[in-house]
Design a protein around this motif. Structure first.
Motif, mmCIF file in Angstrom:
data_model
loop_
_atom_site.group_PDB
_atom_site.id
_atom_site.type_symbol
_atom_site.label_atom_id
_atom_site.label_comp_id
_atom_site.label_asym_id
_atom_site.label_seq_id
_atom_site.Cartn_x
_atom_site.Cartn_y
_atom_site.Cartn_z
ATOM 1 N N ILE A 107 16.653 4.779 -34.741
ATOM 2 C CA ILE A 107 16.737 4.215 -33.403
ATOM 3 C C ILE A 107 15.402 3.596 -33.001
ATOM 4 O O ILE A 107 15.351 2.558 -32.332
ATOM 5 N N ALA A 108 14.302 4.229 -33.414
ATOM 6 C CA ALA A 108 12.973 3.676 -33.134
ATOM 7 C C ALA A 108 12.806 2.330 -33.826
ATOM 8 O O ALA A 108 12.239 1.392 -33.252
ATOM 9 N N LEU A 109 13.293 2.228 -35.049
ATOM 10 C CA LEU A 109 13.218 0.959 -35.779
ATOM 11 C C LEU A 109 14.077 -0.103 -35.110
ATOM 12 O O LEU A 109 13.686 -1.273 -35.031
ATOM 13 N N ALA A 110 15.241 0.307 -34.606
ATOM 14 C CA ALA A 110 16.114 -0.629 -33.896
ATOM 15 C C ALA A 110 15.448 -1.116 -32.608
ATOM 16 O O ALA A 110 15.556 -2.292 -32.243
ATOM 17 N N ALA A 111 14.737 -0.213 -31.922
ATOM 18 C CA ALA A 111 14.038 -0.584 -30.694
ATOM 19 C C ALA A 111 12.923 -1.587 -30.979
ATOM 20 O O ALA A 111 12.716 -2.544 -30.221
ATOM 21 N N SER A 138 0.681 5.142 -43.921
ATOM 22 C CA SER A 138 0.790 3.686 -44.088
ATOM 23 C C SER A 138 2.249 3.254 -44.183
ATOM 24 O O SER A 138 2.598 2.127 -43.833
ATOM 25 N N THR A 139 3.111 4.158 -44.638
ATOM 26 C CA THR A 139 4.542 3.848 -44.738
ATOM 27 C C THR A 139 5.141 3.611 -43.359
ATOM 28 O O THR A 139 5.910 2.658 -43.151
ATOM 29 N N SER A 140 4.799 4.476 -42.415
ATOM 30 C CA SER A 140 5.306 4.316 -41.043
ATOM 31 C C SER A 140 4.789 3.034 -40.418
ATOM 32 O O SER A 140 5.520 2.315 -39.734
ATOM 33 N N PHE A 141 3.512 2.744 -40.649
ATOM 34 C CA PHE A 141 2.926 1.515 -40.112
ATOM 35 C C PHE A 141 3.634 0.287 -40.684
ATOM 36 O O PHE A 141 3.999 -0.636 -39.945
ATOM 37 N N ALA A 142 3.845 0.284 -42.001
ATOM 38 C CA ALA A 142 4.491 -0.846 -42.652
ATOM 39 C C ALA A 142 5.927 -1.006 -42.177
ATOM 40 O O ALA A 142 6.394 -2.128 -41.937
ATOM 41 N N ALA A 143 6.639 0.113 -42.022
ATOM 42 C CA ALA A 143 8.029 0.057 -41.567
ATOM 43 C C ALA A 143 8.122 -0.466 -40.142
ATOM 44 O O ALA A 143 8.970 -1.327 -39.831
ATOM 45 N N ALA A 144 7.243 0.024 -39.259
ATOM 46 C CA ALA A 144 7.254 -0.424 -37.863
ATOM 47 C C ALA A 144 6.945 -1.914 -37.773
ATOM 48 O O ALA A 144 7.624 -2.664 -37.055
ATOM 49 N N LEU A 145 5.937 -2.356 -38.497
ATOM 50 C CA LEU A 145 5.550 -3.763 -38.467
ATOM 51 C C LEU A 145 6.645 -4.642 -39.057
ATOM 52 O O LEU A 145 6.948 -5.719 -38.528
ATOM 53 N N PHE A 146 7.262 -4.183 -40.150
ATOM 54 C CA PHE A 146 8.321 -4.959 -40.802
ATOM 55 C C PHE A 146 9.505 -5.177 -39.858
ATOM 56 O O PHE A 146 10.000 -6.307 -39.715
ATOM 57 N N PHE A 147 9.963 -4.117 -39.215
ATOM 58 C CA PHE A 147 11.131 -4.252 -38.338
ATOM 59 C C PHE A 147 10.802 -5.044 -37.080
ATOM 60 O O PHE A 147 11.673 -5.756 -36.539
ATOM 61 N N PHE A 148 9.561 -4.954 -36.611
ATOM 62 C CA PHE A 148 9.154 -5.772 -35.464
ATOM 63 C C PHE A 148 9.155 -7.255 -35.842
ATOM 64 O O PHE A 148 9.682 -8.096 -35.106
ATOM 65 N N MET A 149 8.581 -7.573 -36.997
ATOM 66 C CA MET A 149 8.566 -8.959 -37.467
ATOM 67 C C MET A 149 9.972 -9.450 -37.799
ATOM 68 O O MET A 149 10.301 -10.623 -37.590
ATOM 69 N N GLY A 182 6.398 3.379 -31.921
ATOM 70 C CA GLY A 182 7.290 3.414 -33.072
ATOM 71 C C GLY A 182 6.693 4.169 -34.242
ATOM 72 O O GLY A 182 7.370 4.983 -34.892
ATOM 73 N N ILE A 183 5.413 3.910 -34.513
ATOM 74 C CA ILE A 183 4.737 4.590 -35.620
ATOM 75 C C ILE A 183 4.674 6.090 -35.369
ATOM 76 O O ILE A 183 4.948 6.900 -36.274
ATOM 77 N N THR A 209 -3.429 13.976 -33.010
ATOM 78 C CA THR A 209 -2.993 12.753 -32.332
ATOM 79 C C THR A 209 -3.324 11.527 -33.171
ATOM 80 O O THR A 209 -2.495 10.621 -33.335
ATOM 81 N N SER A 210 -4.535 11.502 -33.714
ATOM 82 C CA SER A 210 -4.948 10.384 -34.562
ATOM 83 C C SER A 210 -4.073 10.284 -35.809
ATOM 84 O O SER A 210 -3.690 9.191 -36.226
ATOM 85 N N ASN A 211 -3.746 11.436 -36.377
ATOM 86 C CA ASN A 211 -2.912 11.443 -37.584
ATOM 87 C C ASN A 211 -1.504 10.930 -37.308
ATOM 88 O O ASN A 211 -0.872 10.332 -38.188
ATOM 89 N N LEU A 212 -1.007 11.171 -36.092
ATOM 90 C CA LEU A 212 0.331 10.694 -35.751
ATOM 91 C C LEU A 212 0.396 9.170 -35.708
ATOM 92 O O LEU A 212 1.460 8.580 -35.870
ATOM 93 N N VAL A 213 -0.753 8.537 -35.501
ATOM 94 C CA VAL A 213 -0.790 7.079 -35.414
ATOM 95 C C VAL A 213 -1.250 6.450 -36.721
ATOM 96 O O VAL A 213 -0.704 5.430 -37.162
ATOM 97 N N THR A 214 -2.236 7.063 -37.371
ATOM 98 C CA THR A 214 -2.851 6.440 -38.549
ATOM 99 C C THR A 214 -2.585 7.187 -39.845
ATOM 100 O O THR A 214 -3.045 6.762 -40.901
ATOM 101 N N GLY A 215 -1.849 8.299 -39.769
ATOM 102 C CA GLY A 215 -1.720 9.161 -40.938
ATOM 103 C C GLY A 215 -0.802 8.663 -42.034
ATOM 104 O O GLY A 215 -0.837 9.174 -43.145
#
Length: 206
Positions: free
Chosen positions: A97-101, A17-28, A147-148, A9-15
């Motif tokens: 679709i997650a990025l669009a959301a 950095s690419t997913s984190f950066a992509a989620a934050l970028f599209f949110f911003m 999203g991440i 579960t922890s790895n799905l959220v913090t595993g």
């Protein structure tokens, strides 16, 4: 088993950095798009929108407001967004679709904040802190984590497709479900704050 699930579960959220950066970028990106959209509107459109937002940000007509209606509206909208992202992760190739959301959520927040500041100046800033900030301290992290997690599940499934996409999804399903259950609780908590606490704070300055 429990430790394995928690680690996964922890790895799905913090595993990643690419997913984190992509989620934050599209949110911003969404926030920026929302601000620019507001700036391009004419005065009549802005006036109509501020009247519309007043029903949900509780800027006026408190005596006519149904707090339970606001709760169900907020919870429904955010849970639908959560469901869309959860399903997009499970479909693997549906991760855009997650990025669009995330972009949509950011755009809604950016537009609302820009509209309040543009229409009401310093009072608008104060309203952001009372009517938008409290619930979004919970809702924004929840949506970002959703999203991440969706991106990480999708990328894990795609990268392990040679071993079978179905097998990869089964490996992630338990932890992914656990994450989304926690996020559902977080969304309900944020919606409660938006419906019953933020209005009380907003009344102090309206």
């Amino acid at each position: 088993m429990k430790r394995h699930t928690l680690n996964h579960t922890s790895n799905l959220v913090t595993g990643s950095s690419t997913s984190f950066a992509a989620a934050l970028f599209f949110f911003m990106l969404g926030i920026s798009a929302g601000v620019f959209t507001e700036l391009l509107m004419n005065s009549t459109e802005k006036e109509n929108m501020i009247n519309y937002l007043g029903q949900y940000l509780l800027l006026s007509n408190y005596n006519d407001v149904s707090f339970s209606k606001i709760f169900f509206s907020s919870a429904g909208n955010n849970l639908i967004l959560l469901l869309i992202m959860a399903v997009s992760g499970l479909t693997a190739i549906g991760f855009p679709i997650a990025l669009a959301a995330l972009t949509y959520k950011g755009m809604a927040l950016g537009f609302s904040a820009a509209l309040l500041i543009d229409s009401m100046s310093y009072k608008g800033v104060a309203l952001i802190f009372t009517s938008m900030l409290p619930q979004n301290l919970i809702l924004i992290p929840a949506i970002l984590i959703a999203g991440i997690a969706a991106l990480n599940v999708a990328f894990h499934t795609i990268s392990n497709r040679r071993f079978g996409m179905k097998k990869s999804l089964v490996e992630s399903s338990g932890s992914y479900t656990f994450i989304n259950i926690i996020l559902i609780v977080a969304v309900l908590a944020g919606s409660f704050i938006e419906s019953f606490i933020s209005p009380l704070l907003t009344q102090l300055i309206v």
